[in-house]
Design a protein around this motif. Structure first.
Motif, mmCIF file in Angstrom:
data_model
loop_
_atom_site.group_PDB
_atom_site.id
_atom_site.type_symbol
_atom_site.label_atom_id
_atom_site.label_comp_id
_atom_site.label_asym_id
_atom_site.label_seq_id
_atom_site.Cartn_x
_atom_site.Cartn_y
_atom_site.Cartn_z
ATOM 1 N N SER A 1 -1.293 -17.897 -6.779
ATOM 2 C CA SER A 1 -2.096 -17.290 -7.841
ATOM 3 C C SER A 1 -1.393 -16.065 -8.411
ATOM 4 N N ALA A 2 -1.847 -15.636 -9.581
ATOM 5 C CA ALA A 2 -1.285 -14.436 -10.190
ATOM 6 C C ALA A 2 -1.558 -13.235 -9.301
ATOM 7 N N PRO A 3 -0.584 -12.333 -9.153
ATOM 8 C CA PRO A 3 -0.806 -11.168 -8.286
ATOM 9 C C PRO A 3 -1.848 -10.227 -8.859
ATOM 10 N N ASP A 4 -2.541 -9.546 -7.977
ATOM 11 C CA ASP A 4 -3.492 -8.502 -8.354
ATOM 12 C C ASP A 4 -2.723 -7.189 -8.417
ATOM 13 N N LYS A 5 -2.471 -6.700 -9.628
ATOM 14 C CA LYS A 5 -1.669 -5.500 -9.824
ATOM 15 C C LYS A 5 -2.535 -4.273 -10.104
ATOM 16 N N SER A 6 -3.813 -4.371 -9.828
ATOM 17 C CA SER A 6 -4.747 -3.336 -10.266
ATOM 18 C C SER A 6 -4.512 -1.971 -9.654
ATOM 19 N N GLY A 7 -3.766 -1.898 -8.542
ATOM 20 C CA GLY A 7 -3.540 -0.627 -7.880
ATOM 21 C C GLY A 7 -2.254 0.083 -8.264
ATOM 22 N N LEU A 8 -1.422 -0.544 -9.061
ATOM 23 C CA LEU A 8 -0.163 0.097 -9.441
ATOM 24 C C LEU A 8 -0.465 1.332 -10.279
ATOM 25 N N PRO A 9 0.071 2.499 -9.898
ATOM 26 C CA PRO A 9 -0.316 3.755 -10.555
ATOM 27 C C PRO A 9 0.257 3.952 -11.948
ATOM 28 N N SER A 10 1.349 3.312 -12.254
ATOM 29 C CA SER A 10 1.936 3.450 -13.586
ATOM 30 C C SER A 10 2.862 2.276 -13.848
ATOM 31 N N ASP A 11 3.331 2.173 -15.080
ATOM 32 C CA ASP A 11 4.233 1.062 -15.416
ATOM 33 C C ASP A 11 5.637 1.269 -14.852
ATOM 34 N N ARG A 12 5.854 2.383 -14.162
ATOM 35 C CA ARG A 12 7.154 2.557 -13.486
ATOM 36 C C ARG A 12 7.212 1.732 -12.212
ATOM 37 N N PHE A 13 6.057 1.274 -11.760
ATOM 38 C CA PHE A 13 5.964 0.501 -10.519
ATOM 39 C C PHE A 13 5.868 -0.986 -10.847
ATOM 40 N N GLN B 1 9.606 9.972 -9.539
ATOM 41 C CA GLN B 1 9.099 11.326 -9.667
ATOM 42 C C GLN B 1 8.784 11.872 -8.279
ATOM 43 N N GLN B 2 8.687 13.179 -8.156
ATOM 44 C CA GLN B 2 8.434 13.789 -6.856
ATOM 45 C C GLN B 2 7.098 13.324 -6.274
ATOM 46 N N GLU B 3 6.131 13.056 -7.127
ATOM 47 C CA GLU B 3 4.829 12.615 -6.628
ATOM 48 C C GLU B 3 4.857 11.188 -6.094
ATOM 49 N N ASP B 4 5.992 10.494 -6.267
ATOM 50 C CA ASP B 4 6.137 9.168 -5.688
ATOM 51 C C ASP B 4 6.488 9.237 -4.196
ATOM 52 N N SER B 5 6.825 10.423 -3.716
ATOM 53 C CA SER B 5 7.159 10.577 -2.293
ATOM 54 C C SER B 5 5.963 10.188 -1.443
ATOM 55 N N ALA B 6 6.181 9.251 -0.553
ATOM 56 C CA ALA B 6 5.102 8.700 0.268
ATOM 57 C C ALA B 6 5.696 7.677 1.224
ATOM 58 N N VAL B 7 4.840 7.150 2.074
ATOM 59 C CA VAL B 7 5.225 5.998 2.890
ATOM 60 C C VAL B 7 4.675 4.747 2.205
ATOM 61 N N TYR C 1 0.852 -1.176 0.000
ATOM 62 C CA TYR C 1 0.000 0.000 0.000
ATOM 63 C C TYR C 1 0.892 1.232 0.000
ATOM 64 N N ARG C 2 0.317 2.353 -0.391
ATOM 65 C CA ARG C 2 1.041 3.619 -0.361
ATOM 66 C C ARG C 2 0.215 4.620 0.443
ATOM 67 N N GLN C 3 0.917 5.408 1.253
ATOM 68 C CA GLN C 3 0.253 6.420 2.074
ATOM 69 C C GLN C 3 0.939 7.747 1.834
ATOM 70 N N SER C 4 0.246 8.625 1.153
ATOM 71 C CA SER C 4 0.774 9.960 0.912
ATOM 72 C C SER C 4 0.513 10.832 2.122
ATOM 73 N N LEU C 5 1.258 11.914 2.255
ATOM 74 C CA LEU C 5 1.204 12.772 3.442
ATOM 75 C C LEU C 5 -0.230 13.186 3.731
ATOM 76 N N GLY C 6 -0.663 12.844 4.937
ATOM 77 C CA GLY C 6 -1.991 13.244 5.357
ATOM 78 C C GLY C 6 -3.126 12.507 4.684
ATOM 79 N N GLN C 7 -2.817 11.458 3.931
ATOM 80 C CA GLN C 7 -3.852 10.718 3.204
ATOM 81 C C GLN C 7 -4.022 9.322 3.779
ATOM 82 N N LEU D 1 11.414 9.753 -0.067
ATOM 83 C CA LEU D 1 11.409 11.164 -0.442
ATOM 84 C C LEU D 1 12.175 11.307 -1.748
ATOM 85 N N VAL D 2 11.501 11.822 -2.759
ATOM 86 C CA VAL D 2 12.117 12.046 -4.065
ATOM 87 C C VAL D 2 12.373 13.538 -4.220
ATOM 88 N N LEU D 3 13.639 13.877 -4.358
ATOM 89 C CA LEU D 3 14.003 15.293 -4.463
ATOM 90 C C LEU D 3 14.027 15.776 -5.900
#
Lengths: 110, 115
Positions: free
Chosen positions: B53-65, B83-89, B35-41, B113-115
């Motif tokens: 079984s095959a993994p459920d990849k439905s939540g991956l935000p882009s093919d970079r993940f 990317q900077q928007e990847d910054s999260a827990v 899971y991903r948790q963005s600041l305050g979210q 943290l992506v600078l």
């Protein structure tokens, strides 16, 4: 789409009082619900869960109530303590992956 | 015996670099989740490994993940060209079995943290 929401972003209670945190969910097919507690800098900690065939479940100082008619979930904490201060998340599932709400911050005043 | 562990606990990287995040689930748990948790979210589902079984990849935000789970135990989440928007827990969880009514136990997370 699926969503789980919390009614209040912040709840402030006096130490010793009871706390009630509410949650609304939208997917009527969800059959499993969990409450997590998250302290600053830590991962979510399991508190209590409930399956859709139940209306109420009690743990130590905590009770979860499920109202499927109005798709509402609540967490009751008895005799709230300073150590209960945290963000509380509800989550729902019917496929294995959890859909989380935004969280409610519980502040306990001494 | 211990709970879910994740490493590193913190990661600072430059935009465009690749990062790898590791998760060690609770011993014997067959299902693993990211899971991903963005600041305050809240927490956003990314991917779910359901035993054989095959993994459920439905939540991956882009093919970079992407994520792998080797030997049914340790999992690695890879983010390419960060990317900077990847910054999260990034939080990992495991459950004893795969299924809708299995309790998921979370690790402490990796703070990226992506600078």
């Amino acid at each position: 789409g699926e969503s789980v929401g919390l009614h209040l972003p912040t709840l402030s209670v006096q130490e010793g009082d009871n706390s009630i945190i509410n949650c609304a969910y939208s997917n009527s097919a969800s059959d499993y619900f969990i409450w997590y507690k998250q302290e600053s800098g830590k991962g979510p900690q399991f508190i209590i869960d409930i399956r859709s065939n139940m209306d109420k479940r009690q743990g130590q100082r905590v009770t979860v109530l499920l109202n499927k008619t109005v798709k509402h979930l609540s967490l009751q904490i008895a005799a709230t303590q300073p150590g209960d201060s945290a963000v509380y998340f509800c989550a729902e599932s019917n496929t294995g992956k959890l859909i989380f709400g935004q969280g409610t911050t519980l502040q306990v005043k001494p | 015996g211990a709970g879910v562990s994740q490493s590193p606990s913190n990661k600072v990287t430059e935009k465009g670099k690749d990062v790898e995040l590791r998760c060690d689930p609770i011993s014997g748990h067959t299902a693993l989740y990211w899971y991903r948790q963005s600041l305050g979210q809240g927490l956003e589902f990314l991917i779910y490994f359901q035993g054989n079984s095959a993994p459920d990849k439905s939540g991956l935000p882009s093919d970079r993940f992407s994520a792998e789970r080797t030997g049914g135990s340790v999992s690695t989440l890879t983010i390419q060209r960060t990317q900077q928007e990847d910054s999260a827990v990034y939080l990992c969880a495991s459950s004893q079995r795969a299924g809708a009514q299995e309790t998921q136990y979370f690790g402490p997370g990796t703070r990226l943290l992506v600078l």
